[in-house]
Write a protein that holds these residues in place. Structure first.
Motif, PDB file in Angstrom:
ATOM      1  N   GLN A 171       0.799  -1.175   0.026  1.00 58.22           N
ATOM      2  CA  GLN A 171      -0.041  -0.049  -0.008  1.00 58.22           C
ATOM      3  C   GLN A 171       0.961   1.080  -0.099  1.00 58.22           C
ATOM      4  OE1 GLN A 171      -2.459   0.279   3.494  1.00 58.22           O
ATOM      5  NE2 GLN A 171      -4.051   1.628   2.746  1.00 58.22           N
ATOM      6  N   ASP A 172       0.476   2.177  -0.674  1.00 60.99           N
ATOM      7  CA  ASP A 172       1.171   3.544  -0.946  1.00 60.99           C
ATOM      8  C   ASP A 172       1.007   4.311   0.807  1.00 60.99           C
ATOM      9  OD1 ASP A 172       1.702   6.412  -1.224  1.00 60.99           O
ATOM     10  OD2 ASP A 172       1.860   5.957  -3.490  1.00 60.99           O
ATOM     11  N   LEU A 206      13.331 -15.718  -5.223  1.00 62.20           N
ATOM     12  CA  LEU A 206      13.060 -14.241  -4.422  1.00 62.20           C
ATOM     13  C   LEU A 206      13.092 -13.364  -5.821  1.00 62.20           C
ATOM     14  CD1 LEU A 206      15.491 -14.425  -1.335  1.00 62.20           C
ATOM     15  CD2 LEU A 206      13.097 -14.985  -1.870  1.00 62.20           C
ATOM     16  N   TRP A 207      12.582 -12.133  -5.525  1.00 61.03           N
ATOM     17  CA  TRP A 207      12.783 -10.993  -6.568  1.00 61.03           C
ATOM     18  C   TRP A 207      12.738  -9.788  -5.667  1.00 61.03           C
ATOM     19  CZ3 TRP A 207       8.432  -7.797  -7.942  1.00 61.03           C
ATOM     20  CH2 TRP A 207       7.249  -8.476  -7.658  1.00 61.03           C
ATOM     21  N   HIS A 208      13.230  -8.947  -6.285  1.00 62.44           N
ATOM     22  CA  HIS A 208      13.698  -7.545  -5.500  1.00 62.44           C
ATOM     23  C   HIS A 208      12.839  -6.495  -6.647  1.00 62.44           C
ATOM     24  CE1 HIS A 208      16.395  -3.925  -4.485  1.00 62.44           C
ATOM     25  NE2 HIS A 208      15.281  -3.732  -3.991  1.00 62.44           N
ATOM     26  N   LYS A 209      11.738  -5.995  -5.911  1.00 63.78           N
ATOM     27  CA  LYS A 209      10.943  -5.207  -6.748  1.00 63.78           C
ATOM     28  C   LYS A 209      11.784  -3.931  -7.022  1.00 63.78           C
ATOM     29  CE  LYS A 209       7.633  -2.754  -8.101  1.00 63.78           C
ATOM     30  NZ  LYS A 209       7.045  -3.145  -9.773  1.00 63.78           N
ATOM     31  N   GLY A 210      11.723  -3.802  -8.434  1.00 62.04           N
ATOM     32  CA  GLY A 210      12.429  -2.613  -8.903  1.00 62.04           C
ATOM     33  C   GLY A 210      13.784  -2.873  -9.431  1.00 62.04           C
ATOM     34  N   ALA A 211      14.290  -4.152  -9.455  1.00 63.14           N
ATOM     35  CA  ALA A 211      15.752  -4.415  -9.791  1.00 63.14           C
ATOM     36  C   ALA A 211      16.035  -4.144 -10.906  1.00 63.14           C
ATOM     37  CB  ALA A 211      15.904  -5.923  -9.221  1.00 63.14           C
ATOM     38  N   ASN A 239      11.930   0.823 -10.392  1.00 62.94           N
ATOM     39  CA  ASN A 239      10.529   1.106  -9.758  1.00 62.94           C
ATOM     40  C   ASN A 239      10.454   0.470  -8.366  1.00 62.94           C
ATOM     41  OD1 ASN A 239       9.818   2.663 -11.890  1.00 62.94           O
ATOM     42  ND2 ASN A 239       8.680   0.908 -12.767  1.00 62.94           N
ATOM     43  N   THR A 240      11.483   0.842  -7.834  1.00 66.00           N
ATOM     44  CA  THR A 240      11.741   0.254  -6.347  1.00 66.00           C
ATOM     45  C   THR A 240      10.497   0.879  -5.261  1.00 66.00           C
ATOM     46  OG1 THR A 240      13.508   1.907  -5.614  1.00 66.00           O
ATOM     47  CG2 THR A 240      14.239  -0.202  -6.293  1.00 66.00           C
ATOM     48  N   GLN A 241      10.580  -0.003  -4.146  1.00 64.50           N
ATOM     49  CA  GLN A 241       9.710   0.528  -3.155  1.00 64.50           C
ATOM     50  C   GLN A 241      10.329   0.578  -1.643  1.00 64.50           C
ATOM     51  OE1 GLN A 241       6.766  -2.508  -3.589  1.00 64.50           O
ATOM     52  NE2 GLN A 241       5.760  -1.698  -5.161  1.00 64.50           N
ATOM     53  N   LYS A 242      10.238   1.707  -1.245  1.00 61.61           N
ATOM     54  CA  LYS A 242      11.053   2.021   0.200  1.00 61.61           C
ATOM     55  C   LYS A 242      10.163   1.765   1.215  1.00 61.61           C
ATOM     56  CE  LYS A 242      13.262   5.585   3.015  1.00 61.61           C
ATOM     57  NZ  LYS A 242      13.727   7.041   2.954  1.00 61.61           N
ATOM     58  N   ILE A 243      10.350   0.847   2.027  1.00 61.29           N
ATOM     59  CA  ILE A 243       9.470   0.424   2.923  1.00 61.29           C
ATOM     60  C   ILE A 243       9.345   1.572   4.412  1.00 61.29           C
ATOM     61  CG2 ILE A 243       8.911  -1.330   4.959  1.00 61.29           C
ATOM     62  CD1 ILE A 243      10.265  -3.301   2.978  1.00 61.29           C
ATOM     63  N   VAL A 244       8.257   1.913   4.473  1.00 63.44           N
ATOM     64  CA  VAL A 244       7.780   2.979   5.363  1.00 63.44           C
ATOM     65  C   VAL A 244       7.250   2.123   6.970  1.00 63.44           C
ATOM     66  CG1 VAL A 244       6.305   4.778   6.376  1.00 63.44           C
ATOM     67  CG2 VAL A 244       7.342   4.807   3.869  1.00 63.44           C
ATOM     68  N   GLU A 245       6.864   1.112   6.557  1.00 64.51           N
ATOM     69  CA  GLU A 245       6.226   0.347   7.750  1.00 64.51           C
ATOM     70  C   GLU A 245       5.472  -0.984   7.450  1.00 64.51           C
ATOM     71  OE1 GLU A 245       2.955   0.894  11.597  1.00 64.51           O
ATOM     72  OE2 GLU A 245       2.828   2.200   9.861  1.00 64.51           O
ATOM     73  N   LEU A 254       3.455  -0.704   4.064  1.00 65.65           N
ATOM     74  CA  LEU A 254       3.348   0.597   3.467  1.00 65.65           C
ATOM     75  C   LEU A 254       4.728   1.040   2.884  1.00 65.65           C
ATOM     76  CD1 LEU A 254       1.301   2.022   6.784  1.00 65.65           C
ATOM     77  CD2 LEU A 254       0.392   1.393   4.286  1.00 65.65           C
ATOM     78  N   VAL A 255       4.556   1.667   1.645  1.00 66.10           N
ATOM     79  CA  VAL A 255       6.096   1.917   0.933  1.00 66.10           C
ATOM     80  C   VAL A 255       5.805   3.449   0.280  1.00 66.10           C
ATOM     81  CG1 VAL A 255       6.382  -0.454   0.365  1.00 66.10           C
ATOM     82  CG2 VAL A 255       4.803   1.065  -1.431  1.00 66.10           C
ATOM     83  N   ASP A 256       7.006   3.812   0.107  1.00 69.24           N
ATOM     84  CA  ASP A 256       7.156   5.106  -0.681  1.00 69.24           C
ATOM     85  C   ASP A 256       7.643   4.634  -2.130  1.00 69.24           C
ATOM     86  OD1 ASP A 256       7.440   7.662  -1.723  1.00 69.24           O
ATOM     87  OD2 ASP A 256       9.113   8.260  -0.429  1.00 69.24           O
ATOM     88  N   PRO A 257       6.726   4.417  -3.159  1.00 71.67           N
ATOM     89  CA  PRO A 257       7.163   3.975  -4.254  1.00 71.67           C
ATOM     90  C   PRO A 257       7.824   4.851  -5.269  1.00 71.67           C
ATOM     91  CG  PRO A 257       4.695   4.530  -4.615  1.00 71.67           C
ATOM     92  CD  PRO A 257       5.348   4.902  -3.131  1.00 71.67           C
TER      93      PRO A 257
END
Length: 214
Positions: free
Chosen positions: A19-20, A56-61, A65-71, A84-87
């Motif tokens: 979720q954004d 395994l896969w790393h989103k945005g690798a 378009n990576t997703q920084k995790i906020v929570e 919860l991410v900051d895309p």
């Protein structure tokens, strides 16, 4: 998060709803195993387990378009997780913001969601400040500087007061929208993200929710 409390299914997986963190829009549904969950926690970016590739896969690798995790939060049964991410870009491989773009039930409301329009407005104002497109009103405000922006915030505040005093709801909603826009321009000029204001509101709400001490 205590990894030992996570209840993985019989295949060692747990569904992860991404979720954004700003707009609260659901971006995608993926799956994590123990290793991808640990990698997500360690790196601060989303890692998932691909059931089709069994890897395994790393989103945005590859897309960026990576997703920084906020929570990250577990549900009450501890068998599902919300991330919860900051895309940094679209969540969907088709290039859309969310994987949930196709409506199968409910009427089309049009426009943005309540949260999304504020986040989008902030991004537009940020882009205007950086690029300064000729003829744009936002460009004009930034070029005139903080004194002009403050003057407009004051003027729009007065217009809101007048509209409310006149009991004119139609006028009030337009003037309130103008005030919010100019306030967000001011926040950008001051290099204060709107999310920091929301954090203050959240803290105030939490304090009100706390039981009174005896």
């Amino acid at each position: 998060m205590n990894i030992e409390s996570v209840k993985f299914d019989e295949k060692g997986l747990i569904p992860a709803v991404v979720q954004d963190a700003n707009t609260k829009e659901v971006l995608t549904l993926a799956y994590m195993n123990r290793e991808s969950l640990l990698k997500s926690a360690e790196t601060g970016e989303t890692w998932f387990f691909s059931r089709s590739r069994n890897d395994l896969w790393h989103k945005g690798a590859t897309s960026g378009n990576t997703q920084k995790i906020v929570e990250m939060k577990l549900d009450c049964d501890q068998d599902a997780i919300v991330v919860l991410v900051d895309p940094a870009g679209p969540a969907c491989h088709k290039g859309t913001v969310s994987c949930f773009e196709e409506r199968v039930y409910g009427e089309e409301s049009g426009g943005f969601s309540d949260y999304e329009i504020l986040y989008t407005l902030e991004k537009v104002i940020e882009e205007r400040e950086k690029t300064r497109p000729e003829g744009a009103y936002t460009t004009y405000l930034f070029e005139k500087g903080v004194d002009k922006i403050l003057k407009k915030v004051g003027e729009e505040s007065a217009e809101v007061i007048i509209a409310a005093k006149n009991r004119d709801k139609d006028e009030l909603k337009w003037e309130a929208a103008d005030l919010i826009y100019h306030l967000m321009v001011l926040l950008r000029e001051q290099e204060l993200p709107f999310n920091e204001v929301l954090k203050v509101l959240n803290k105030r709400h939490d304090k009100k929710s706390e039981p009174a001490s005896e």
